[in-house]
Design an enzyme around this catalytic site. Structure first.
Site, PDB file in Angstrom:
ATOM      1  N   HIS A 279     115.022  25.888  93.478  1.00 39.22           N
ATOM      2  CA  HIS A 279     115.558  26.816  92.473  1.00 39.22           C
ATOM      3  C   HIS A 279     114.837  26.637  91.148  1.00 39.22           C
ATOM      4  O   HIS A 279     114.525  25.521  90.734  1.00 39.22           O
ATOM      5  CB  HIS A 279     117.081  26.746  92.343  1.00 39.22           C
ATOM      6  CG  HIS A 279     117.642  25.473  91.804  1.00 39.22           C
ATOM      7  ND1 HIS A 279     117.735  25.208  90.457  1.00 39.22           N
ATOM      8  CD2 HIS A 279     118.162  24.394  92.424  1.00 39.22           C
ATOM      9  CE1 HIS A 279     118.293  24.018  90.280  1.00 39.22           C
ATOM     10  NE2 HIS A 279     118.549  23.492  91.454  1.00 39.22           N
ATOM     11  N   ASP A 291     115.775  18.340  88.732  1.00 35.73           N
ATOM     12  CA  ASP A 291     116.682  19.398  89.211  1.00 35.73           C
ATOM     13  C   ASP A 291     116.339  20.695  88.492  1.00 35.73           C
ATOM     14  O   ASP A 291     116.919  20.973  87.453  1.00 35.73           O
ATOM     15  CB  ASP A 291     118.135  18.977  88.967  1.00 35.73           C
ATOM     16  CG  ASP A 291     119.123  19.936  89.614  1.00 35.73           C
ATOM     17  OD1 ASP A 291     118.701  20.773  90.417  1.00 35.73           O
ATOM     18  OD2 ASP A 291     120.315  19.845  89.298  1.00 35.73           O
ATOM     19  N   GLU A 325     120.775  28.994  90.653  1.00 32.83           N
ATOM     20  CA  GLU A 325     121.471  28.131  91.620  1.00 32.83           C
ATOM     21  C   GLU A 325     122.605  27.385  90.944  1.00 32.83           C
ATOM     22  O   GLU A 325     123.709  27.256  91.490  1.00 32.83           O
ATOM     23  CB  GLU A 325     120.479  27.126  92.231  1.00 32.83           C
ATOM     24  CG  GLU A 325     121.068  26.274  93.359  1.00 32.83           C
ATOM     25  CD  GLU A 325     121.772  25.002  92.900  1.00 32.83           C
ATOM     26  OE1 GLU A 325     122.524  24.430  93.688  1.00 32.83           O
ATOM     27  OE2 GLU A 325     121.593  24.578  91.739  1.00 32.83           O
ATOM     28  N   GLU A 326     122.323  26.874  89.750  1.00 35.74           N
ATOM     29  CA  GLU A 326     123.267  25.956  89.106  1.00 35.74           C
ATOM     30  C   GLU A 326     124.619  26.587  88.815  1.00 35.74           C
ATOM     31  O   GLU A 326     125.629  25.894  88.751  1.00 35.74           O
ATOM     32  CB  GLU A 326     122.673  25.402  87.799  1.00 35.74           C
ATOM     33  CG  GLU A 326     121.444  24.531  87.989  1.00 35.74           C
ATOM     34  CD  GLU A 326     121.747  23.218  88.689  1.00 35.74           C
ATOM     35  OE1 GLU A 326     122.899  22.996  89.071  1.00 35.74           O
ATOM     36  OE2 GLU A 326     120.796  22.429  88.864  1.00 35.74           O
ATOM     37  N   ASP A 353     115.956  20.401  96.845  1.00 36.96           N
ATOM     38  CA  ASP A 353     116.782  20.403  95.626  1.00 36.96           C
ATOM     39  C   ASP A 353     117.498  19.063  95.477  1.00 36.96           C
ATOM     40  O   ASP A 353     118.713  19.003  95.345  1.00 36.96           O
ATOM     41  CB  ASP A 353     117.786  21.562  95.679  1.00 36.96           C
ATOM     42  CG  ASP A 353     118.618  21.647  94.401  1.00 36.96           C
ATOM     43  OD1 ASP A 353     118.183  21.097  93.368  1.00 36.96           O
ATOM     44  OD2 ASP A 353     119.706  22.250  94.433  1.00 36.96           O
ATOM     45  N   HIS A 424     121.858  16.655  85.766  1.00 39.60           N
ATOM     46  CA  HIS A 424     122.643  17.463  84.815  1.00 39.60           C
ATOM     47  C   HIS A 424     122.881  16.769  83.472  1.00 39.60           C
ATOM     48  O   HIS A 424     123.912  16.988  82.843  1.00 39.60           O
ATOM     49  CB  HIS A 424     123.997  17.881  85.432  1.00 39.60           C
ATOM     50  CG  HIS A 424     123.867  18.766  86.638  1.00 39.60           C
ATOM     51  ND1 HIS A 424     124.957  19.279  87.297  1.00 39.60           N
ATOM     52  CD2 HIS A 424     122.791  19.249  87.292  1.00 39.60           C
ATOM     53  CE1 HIS A 424     124.545  20.028  88.313  1.00 39.60           C
ATOM     54  NE2 HIS A 424     123.230  20.017  88.335  1.00 39.60           N
TER      55      HIS A 424
HETATM   56 ZN   LIG Z   1     119.538  21.675  91.802  1.00 39.77          ZN
END
Ligand SMILES: [Zn+2]
Length: 468
Positions: A279, A291, A325-326, A353, A424
């Site tokens: 992504h 990520d 995606e997130e 991912d 994140h």
């Molecule tokens: Zn991800």
């Protein structure tokens, strides 16, 4: 060996090699070895993730940076010389983070490190001051009597366990995604969760949360792990401790983002597709390196090594860099919808991912009758350190809906023991990526895609029993 013998041998070798090249197709096994060598000796994967994180950086879906990332991907894939490069629109919500501050104001003043969860509403501009109702888990909150929660800030204090597979995340993430709904149903005025992360940094982990129609919306935030420890210790001393929360995120409607797609056209079955994906969007606090800049780099570089082969594999290798995606797999869902008619031609799909840790195992989800043949075909991946695993793969978030639609999937399992230390957070940056491990991932995806694109085993449609 005398010089003339060397010359003779060389010319014989050259003659026989060129005869091979002109008369006999290159052996697939040789190509799998060549792909591994090419990937392990190439900087391309690392160059790609460096370019994305340095030249674009954070790229939250729906933000201006998201569109800059789409343009980056279109330009990069075009300059790499893929046979086709195109993009497909995806509608995504716009959410702005704003500020998030929290502190204990009684019995002692203590500032806390928090971050808003993605999609959260703001607090009133004067903030929220309330007692804390602490729970060990989402399940404990679900079982609580409403009078324990009413008028308070719910606090889910569940630690995320460290595993190489990342399975601790699945056990704790429900508190983040569903906690606000459950807390609001019991009358909470806000919810704060212990970060879904395995680190001890004073840094909070964001991630998407959801509201539910008919349930009041309350502000939702995550607290750093050391601050969750602090609050827990304070509550043992004074269960009536008061937390003050101020947050100013905004939900601002919708924007158009894009799934960005590149293809290596198959030589004899160009309509059949082996899909490898990642992504393109990221959270806004780090630079989106692990990520999922890593995934973008891995699948793009893998396909480029296949593009550069003298003879292309039978099926088309399609790279999909998903949007958004997130914030809820929006690119993956849009792809499945837009390509509904073409899904029966999707031979197998996978998504990278989970950072850039080495791949140690490949799992698949194919019909049981085909599993042995698929494992045999994939066995050359063992030379790259990848063992053959089970037949219970989900394929990764954006392709997780495909098995139910008849498309087989594979999961190339990465060492994720430290993935949720950085996930994140502002700490998701390029220095967390080991170039050698990234190259091993590129080699594994190149081999997987190439082997599957040449496989003669019938895989589609995947029959999934509805009980699973
Ligand atoms: Zn991800």
């Amino acid at each position: 060996m005398k010089p003339y013998q060397t010359t003779l041998l060389s010319s014989l070798l050259i003659t026989s090699l060129s005869a091979c090249q002109t008369q006999v197709k290159t052996s697939p096994t040789t190509d799998v070895v060549k792909l591994q060598q090419a990937a392990l000796s190439s900087q391309l994967g690392y160059d790609l993730v460096e370019s994305l994180t340095v030249e674009v950086g954070p790229r939250l879906a729906g933000s201006p940076k998201d569109i800059i990332a789409v343009n980056w991907a279109m330009n990069k894939l075009t300059s790499l010389g893929f046979d086709r490069v195109y993009k497909e629109p995806v509608q995504v919500p716009i959410w702005e983070r704003g500020e998030a501050n929290a502190r204990i104001i009684a019995p002692v003043e203590q500032p806390l490190v928090i971050t808003a969860l993605g999609g959260s509403i703001a607090t009133p501009s004067s903030g929220i001051q309330a007692q804390i109702a602490r729970f060990d888990s989402l399940e404990a909150l679900q079982q609580a009597r409403p009078e324990m929660v009413e008028g308070k800030i719910a606090f889910i204090d569940q630690k995320t366990e460290r595993h190489i597979t990342g399975e601790g995340y699945g056990k704790s993430v429900g508190g983040r995604s569903k906690g606000a709904v459950v807390a609001a149903q019991k009358g909470a005025v806000a919810i704060v969760i212990r970060s879904i992360g395995t680190d001890h940094d004073r840094m909070a982990h964001t991630g998407v949360m959801r509201y539910q129609d008919g349930v009041p919306q309350i502000p939702a935030a995550a607290m750093s792990n050391p601050d969750a420890d602090l609050v827990n210790a304070l509550l043992k001393r004074d269960p009536n401790a008061i937390l003050e929360l101020y947050m100013s995120p905004k939900n601002l409607g919708f924007n158009t983002s894009y799934n960005v797609i590149a293809e290596v056209t198959g030589s004899s079955k160009p309509n059949e597709i082996v899909l490898i994906s990642a992504h393109l969007d990221s959270w806004d606090e780090g630079t989106g390196a692990i990520d999922d800049g890593a995934g973008v780099a891995i699948v793009t570089a893998a396909a480029k090594h296949i593009q550069d082969l003298p003879i292309k594999p039978a099926r088309t290798v399609r790279v999909v860099l998903y949007a958004a995606e997130e914030i809820g797999l929006m690119g993956g869902k849009a792809y499945a919808k837009a390509h509904k008619a073409e899904l029966p031609l999707h031979y197998i799909a996978a998504e990278s991912d989970f950072g850039a840790g080495r791949i140690y195992q490949i799992d698949t989800k194919v019909n049981e009758s085909a599993f042995a043949a698929v494992q045999k075909a994939l066995s050359p991946m063992s030379f790259n350190g990848v063992v053959l695993g089970n037949n219970q793969a989900s394929g990764g978030p954006d392709v997780s809906m495909l098995p139910a639609l008849g498309v087989p999937v594979a999961s190339l399992r990465q060492d994720g023991h430290d993935y949720f230390d950085y996930h994140h957070t502002p700490n998701d940056t390029l220095d967390k990526i080991d170039p050698a491990a990234l190259a091993q991932n590129v080699a594994a995806y190149a081999q997987f895609a190439y082997i599957m694109a040449n496989s003669t085993t019938t895989l589609t449609p995947l029959i999934v029993s509805s009980t699973k």
